[in-house]
Design a protein around this motif. Structure first.
Motif, PDB file in Angstrom:
ATOM      1  N   TYR A 289      55.269  26.961  13.450  1.00 10.15           N
ATOM      2  CA  TYR A 289      54.442  25.786  13.159  1.00 10.15           C
ATOM      3  C   TYR A 289      53.275  25.687  14.151  1.00 10.15           C
ATOM      4  N   VAL A 290      53.580  25.780  15.395  1.00  8.07           N
ATOM      5  CA  VAL A 290      52.536  25.692  16.426  1.00  8.07           C
ATOM      6  C   VAL A 290      51.598  26.893  16.345  1.00  8.07           C
ATOM      7  N   ASP A 291      52.164  28.070  16.219  1.00  5.41           N
ATOM      8  CA  ASP A 291      51.351  29.291  16.186  1.00  5.41           C
ATOM      9  C   ASP A 291      50.356  29.268  15.033  1.00  5.41           C
ATOM     10  N   ARG A 292      50.802  28.843  13.847  1.00  3.80           N
ATOM     11  CA  ARG A 292      49.908  28.839  12.687  1.00  3.80           C
ATOM     12  C   ARG A 292      48.741  27.866  12.887  1.00  3.80           C
ATOM     13  N   CYS A 293      49.016  26.730  13.484  1.00  8.00           N
ATOM     14  CA  CYS A 293      47.954  25.750  13.733  1.00  8.00           C
ATOM     15  C   CYS A 293      46.957  26.275  14.763  1.00  8.00           C
ATOM     16  N   VAL A 294      47.457  26.849  15.829  1.00  6.50           N
ATOM     17  CA  VAL A 294      46.581  27.399  16.864  1.00  6.50           C
ATOM     18  C   VAL A 294      45.750  28.552  16.304  1.00  6.50           C
ATOM     19  N   GLU A 295      46.381  29.414  15.521  1.00  7.07           N
ATOM     20  CA  GLU A 295      45.667  30.555  14.936  1.00  7.07           C
ATOM     21  C   GLU A 295      44.540  30.097  14.008  1.00  7.07           C
ATOM     22  N   ALA A 296      44.775  29.014  13.261  1.00  5.95           N
ATOM     23  CA  ALA A 296      43.740  28.504  12.356  1.00  5.95           C
ATOM     24  C   ALA A 296      42.519  28.026  13.130  1.00  5.95           C
ATOM     25  N   VAL A 297      42.759  27.366  14.237  1.00  6.08           N
ATOM     26  CA  VAL A 297      41.646  26.921  15.077  1.00  6.08           C
ATOM     27  C   VAL A 297      40.906  28.125  15.659  1.00  6.08           C
ATOM     28  N   GLU A 298      41.656  29.107  16.103  1.00  2.28           N
ATOM     29  CA  GLU A 298      41.031  30.327  16.638  1.00  2.28           C
ATOM     30  C   GLU A 298      40.218  31.057  15.572  1.00  2.28           C
ATOM     31  N   GLU A 299      40.648  30.944  14.316  1.00  7.99           N
ATOM     32  CA  GLU A 299      39.926  31.579  13.214  1.00  7.99           C
ATOM     33  C   GLU A 299      38.606  30.879  12.927  1.00  7.99           C
ATOM     34  N   GLY A 300      38.503  29.604  13.304  1.00  7.61           N
ATOM     35  CA  GLY A 300      37.258  28.883  13.101  1.00  7.61           C
ATOM     36  C   GLY A 300      37.371  27.568  12.363  1.00  7.61           C
ATOM     37  N   PHE A 301      38.570  27.214  11.892  1.00  4.22           N
ATOM     38  CA  PHE A 301      38.749  25.923  11.223  1.00  4.22           C
ATOM     39  C   PHE A 301      38.613  24.793  12.242  1.00  4.22           C
ATOM     40  N   ARG A 302      37.995  23.721  11.808  1.00  2.00           N
ATOM     41  CA  ARG A 302      37.806  22.556  12.671  1.00  2.00           C
ATOM     42  C   ARG A 302      38.614  21.360  12.206  1.00  2.00           C
ATOM     43  N   ALA A 303      39.482  21.592  11.230  1.00  2.00           N
ATOM     44  CA  ALA A 303      40.375  20.539  10.748  1.00  2.00           C
ATOM     45  C   ALA A 303      41.658  21.194  10.237  1.00  2.00           C
ATOM     46  N   LEU A 304      42.779  20.506  10.444  1.00  4.50           N
ATOM     47  CA  LEU A 304      44.087  21.008  10.041  1.00  4.50           C
ATOM     48  C   LEU A 304      44.838  19.899   9.322  1.00  4.50           C
ATOM     49  N   LYS A 305      45.692  20.291   8.365  1.00  2.00           N
ATOM     50  CA  LYS A 305      46.566  19.304   7.719  1.00  2.00           C
ATOM     51  C   LYS A 305      48.010  19.599   8.071  1.00  2.00           C
ATOM     52  N   LEU A 306      48.739  18.535   8.406  1.00  2.00           N
ATOM     53  CA  LEU A 306      50.127  18.640   8.834  1.00  2.00           C
ATOM     54  C   LEU A 306      51.033  17.924   7.836  1.00  2.00           C
ATOM     55  N   LYS A 307      52.150  18.539   7.524  1.00  2.00           N
ATOM     56  CA  LYS A 307      53.144  17.904   6.671  1.00  2.00           C
ATOM     57  C   LYS A 307      53.957  16.897   7.480  1.00  2.00           C
ATOM     58  N   VAL A 308      54.271  15.775   6.852  1.00  2.33           N
ATOM     59  CA  VAL A 308      55.101  14.741   7.475  1.00  2.33           C
ATOM     60  C   VAL A 308      56.094  14.233   6.443  1.00  2.33           C
ATOM     61  N   GLY A 309      57.086  13.473   6.913  1.00  2.00           N
ATOM     62  CA  GLY A 309      57.966  12.758   6.009  1.00  2.00           C
ATOM     63  C   GLY A 309      59.296  13.399   5.703  1.00  2.00           C
ATOM     64  N   LYS A 310      59.503  14.620   6.153  1.00  2.00           N
ATOM     65  CA  LYS A 310      60.778  15.267   5.852  1.00  2.00           C
ATOM     66  C   LYS A 310      61.911  14.659   6.672  1.00  2.00           C
ATOM     67  N   TYR A 311      61.573  14.262   7.883  1.00  2.00           N
ATOM     68  CA  TYR A 311      62.571  13.681   8.780  1.00  2.00           C
ATOM     69  C   TYR A 311      62.103  12.295   9.231  1.00  2.00           C
ATOM     70  N   SER A 312      62.495  11.856  10.374  1.00  2.00           N
ATOM     71  CA  SER A 312      62.210  10.500  10.847  1.00  2.00           C
ATOM     72  C   SER A 312      60.744  10.340  11.250  1.00  2.00           C
ATOM     73  N   LEU A 313      60.327   9.079  11.392  1.00  2.00           N
ATOM     74  CA  LEU A 313      58.990   8.795  11.901  1.00  2.00           C
ATOM     75  C   LEU A 313      58.823   9.362  13.305  1.00  2.00           C
ATOM     76  N   GLU A 314      59.873   9.275  14.097  1.00  2.00           N
ATOM     77  CA  GLU A 314      59.800   9.820  15.455  1.00  2.00           C
ATOM     78  C   GLU A 314      59.510  11.319  15.438  1.00  2.00           C
ATOM     79  N   ASP A 315      60.087  12.008  14.453  1.00  2.00           N
ATOM     80  CA  ASP A 315      59.821  13.442  14.326  1.00  2.00           C
ATOM     81  C   ASP A 315      58.379  13.678  13.893  1.00  2.00           C
ATOM     82  N   ASP A 316      57.865  12.860  12.993  1.00  2.00           N
ATOM     83  CA  ASP A 316      56.458  12.974  12.598  1.00  2.00           C
ATOM     84  C   ASP A 316      55.549  12.840  13.815  1.00  2.00           C
TER      85      ASP A 316
END
Length: 365
Positions: free
Chosen positions: A150-177
């Motif tokens: 999860y972390v690696d894919r987000c970091v790699e996207a930024v390194e590739e040149g993306f300036r925005a990322l979308k994250l999935k939420v809601g599978k577990y608790s709000l604290e986990d989000d």
């Protein structure tokens, strides 16, 4: 020019890794490739991703080849709105939503691909371009099998040149989000825009509680908190939050978008090629949302969506995956990114032509 035939091909591309959102796990790649042939030797292409290999692909193929194809034979592809009306008239008895719209959308995309190819121009220019590039965000914040990925894919996207990322939420608790969001904020820094997507996981009460938390964390938008049918609930939620709500990937045709806009359900609308109905329908949806002072972004990426978004004045984002492995992708056209924006391809048509080598490798029907 006249349309002479239609072919639907089922592919099984598989999946190299399992990814999940709040409700589903995606572990197989079903796809229908549609070809529309003409008497001038120009072929239009469309791809319909299913996500699973099963009856849905077969149903779409039957609708395309048995029900809709006979209506296209002899038609001039430049009469795209006439063709849409004709296809809708055929499907009206059982409804133009669901997999029927998947098939109609594929044919609409093929028609516009033919038009662009015939004129030697990208279709985005043919219909009247507003821009030659569109900002893109990377849909990389899935639930993976490991936190590291999860972390690696987000970091790699930024390194590739993306300036925005979308994250999935809601599978577990709000604290986990909150933990997942802060984890990525710490990794990529404050200059990368983050959006969250709940994939319809919540009821209205839970959606409000979580929305306030996402708001405090500075998320750019809050996507699909509830099922799409609950438009009034969406409107009440939108009125109570300052974070923009983004919805629309599960809406069929301009009529559902019109109902949502009229209800005040969201401020960002996200047509999906398969469900919204192809470029002809996209342009109508764009006009509805622009007239209401609202914004539009795509659900999904690829060259067809780039062509559409470059012709839409109120478009703000293309959803995208990584562009690094395009040599292995299905499309002949390869996308390019500069400064976090995807450029309008210079390929004539929609850029949806599929490599015959790719088809031969993954074809199952």
């Amino acid at each position: 020019m006249k349309i002479t035939g239609v072919e639907a091909i089922i592919l099984n591309t598989g999946s190299k890794r399992k990814v999940s959102d709040a409700l589903h796990t995606y572990d197989a790649g079903g796809c229908v490739v549609t070809k529309v042939f003409t008497d001038e030797g120009i072929t239009g292409y469309a791809t319909t991703g299913i996500g699973r290999v099963g009856a849905t692909c077969d149903i779409v193929k039957v609708i395309l080849e048995k029900e809709l194809a006979p209506l296209l034979i002899g038609e001039d592809p430049f009469f795209s709105r006439k063709i849409r009306q004709k296809l809708w008239g055929s499907a009206d008895y059982h409804g133009v939503e669901g997999v029927a719209q998947f098939a109609i959308a594929a044919l609409d995309t093929c028609v516009w691909d033919i038009v662009g190819k015939a004129l030697g121009k990208p279709t985005g220019l043919v219909v009247g371009a507003h821009r030659d590039r569109i900002p893109a965000y990377a849909m990389v914040g899935w639930y993976y099998e490991t936190e590291k990925e999860y972390v690696d894919r987000c970091v790699e996207a930024v390194e590739e040149g993306f300036r925005a990322l979308k994250l999935k939420v809601g599978k577990y608790s709000l604290e986990d989000d909150i933990r997942r969001i802060k984890q990525i904020q710490n990794e990529v820094g404050p200059n990368i825009r983050l959006m969250v997507d709940a994939n319809q996981a919540f009821d209205e009460v839970e959606a409000l509680t979580r929305g306030k938390a996402y708001e405090e964390l500075g998320m750019y938008w809050y996507e699909e908190p509830m099922i799409p049918q609950h438009k009034e609930s969406q409107a009440r939620l939108s009125a109570k939050l300052s974070i923009p709500l983004a919805i629309g990937e599960n809406y069929y045709t301009r009529y559902e978008f019109y109902d949502a806009v009229r209800t005040g359900a969201a401020s960002i609308y996200q047509p999906d090629n398969r469900r919204a109905g192809g470029l002809t329908e996209w342009l109508d949806i764009a006009a509805i949302t622009e007239a209401a002072g609202l914004k539009l972004a795509s659900h999904g990426g690829g060259p067809a969506n780039v062509n559409a978004l470059c012709a839409i004045p109120n478009a703000i984002y293309l959803e995208s995956g990584s562009l690094k492995n395009q040599d292995n992708s299905m499309y002949v056209t390869k996308l390019k990114m500069e400064n976090g924006e995807i450029l309008l391809p210079d390929t004539p048509g929609m850029g949806t032509e599929v490599s015959e080598t790719f088809i031969a490798k993954y074809r199952i029907s």
